[in-house]
Design a protein around this motif. Structure first.
Motif, short mmCIF file in Angstrom:
data_model
loop_
_atom_site.label_atom_id
_atom_site.label_comp_id
_atom_site.label_asym_id
_atom_site.label_seq_id
_atom_site.Cartn_x
_atom_site.Cartn_y
_atom_site.Cartn_z
N GLY A 1 2.10 13.49 -4.94
CA GLY A 1 1.78 12.39 -4.04
C GLY A 1 0.98 12.86 -2.83
N ASP B 1 10.68 6.09 -3.32
CA ASP B 1 10.02 7.40 -3.31
C ASP B 1 10.06 8.02 -1.92
OD1 ASP B 1 9.43 7.32 -5.99
OD2 ASP B 1 7.40 6.55 -5.73
N TYR C 1 4.14 5.49 0.58
CA TYR C 1 5.07 5.52 -0.55
C TYR C 1 5.92 4.26 -0.59
CZ TYR C 1 4.05 10.50 -1.08
OH TYR C 1 3.42 11.70 -1.30
#
Length: 375
Positions: free
Chosen positions: A357, A337, A333
């Motif tokens: 994700g 994030d 990430y």
């Protein structure tokens, strides 16, 4: 040596224009392609992942546009590729469909394997295709590639793909059956069956391009070997002219094997640990540290604090509660994030980010344990 091919988990197969396209008619060699795909289907039935790197779009399209044989200008090559790519993709799709295999077309340029974000996106896409049972067919995007950014040969492109996808074996189907000590056909020429290291002497044996359709030669194959071996991937150069070329390698026909001294995973972890500079730190709790020592991935729930500025795919240090670096890895990430999901459970990631994700902050395949130096 044939066991190296049969036991490989993931294989990249490179096919040049001269093998796939008839130089006289400008048409696909359908019988040859069918025999190769039959070989590859058997490999997939053994549980092996197959990735194809193939050229041929320019050779297929140039005749339809009325370009004569020989060298053509860059813009003419790009136009030829635009026409030929349709027939190229159709031929591969139909040949694989005969064996119940879904084909996926991937067009790449140099930037796709050199720029970090594009590299990660390409790797993710290819991994998803393989996980779903598809066979990716990769070609350089000749319709947009320029002389400044294009690979110019698919040997090195195939090696880059093998490295990117942690392949165990790279198969270069060639005009000749391997590396010789002298130009093939000369009285003292001898095939070298195995190369353990690419030395200056080995490089000196490479010759000039010999194909009328392709842009590579033994020199580019040696360069591909350097890339593949450094990534822990074995490489084999073999003749592709006869039917069932893959099967012929399996049966032990003459070829040259280039052998790596490490596995793809070992090479990747050595690269992470010793080459990349960490761009940030992830401070983890004792539970996460214990899990990492057992070979687990780092989950967001175990991350307590984040330092530094990093993007997805950058290297980061993983730091214990005692302030010691216990591992390094490639973070999944961007910094912002990662901060949003730090300390959260896996089922909370989508709500925190607004998209689904990865479950791992750092996947175990992208992570290497270190000695515990003061961070």
């Amino acid at each position: 040596m044939t066991q190296r091919l049969n036991e490989a988990r993931r294989i990249v197969v490179k096919i040049g224009s001269a093998l796939l396209v008839d130089g006289k008619t400008g048409a696909i060699k359908a019988d040859w392609l069918g025999s190769l795909v039959e070989d590859l289907a058997k490999a997939r039935a053994r549980g092996q992942d197959i990735i194809i790197v193939s050229s041929g779009a320019i050779a297929l399209g140039r005749r339809n546009l009325g370009f004569a044989q020989g060298q053509i200008r860059l813009e003419e090559s790009q136009a030829s590729a635009a026409v030929g790519q349709i027939a190229f993709a159709h031929a591969w799709s139909e040949a694989l469909r005969q064996h119940g295999i879904v084909a996926a077309q991937i067009l790449v340029t140099l930037n796709d394997t050199e720029e970090r974000r594009r590299y990660l996106n390409a790797r993710s896409t290819l991994s998803t295709l393989l996980a779903r049972g598809a066979v990716p067919v990769i070609n350089e995007n000749d319709t947009v590639a320029t002389s400044e950014i294009r690979y110019g040969d698919n040997d090195r492109l195939a090696a880059r793909v093998a490295s990117m996808m942690s392949a165990d074996c790279l198969v270069l189907l060639s005009d000749i059956d391997g590396l010789y000590t002298a130009p093939p056909g000369t009285p003292d020429a001898r095939l070298i069956p195995e190369v353990a290291e690419i030395t200056p002497e080995i490089e000196a044996m490479a010759g000039k391009p010999v194909s009328g359709l392709g842009s590579g030669g033994m020199i580019t194959k040696i360069e591909a070997g350097k890339i593949a071996l450094s990534a822990g991937c074995n490489m084999v150069i073999a003749s592709g002219h006869a039917l069932h070329p893959f099967q012929r390698i399996e049966k032990g026909e003459a070829c040259t094997w280039f052998l790596s001294g490490a596995t793809p995973l070992q090479s990747r972890k050595r690269w992470i640990a010793g080459t990349l500079v960490p761009m940030g730190r992830l401070h983890v709790d004792d539970g996460a540290a214990a899990a990492l020592n057992k070979g687990k991935s780092l989950l967001p729930a175990g991350v307590k604090r984040i330092e530094g500025s990093f993007a997805r795919g950058d290297a980061v240090s993983i730091v214990s509660t005692a302030g010691l670096e216990i591992a390094r890895g490639l973070v999944a990430y961007d910094r912002d994030d990662a901060a949003r999901i730090a300390g959260r459970k896996t089922n909370e990631i989508e709500k925190a980010l607004g998209f689904r994700g990865r479950d791992e902050m750092v996947h175990r395949d992208d992570l290497v344990m270190t000695a515990g130096a003061r961070a």
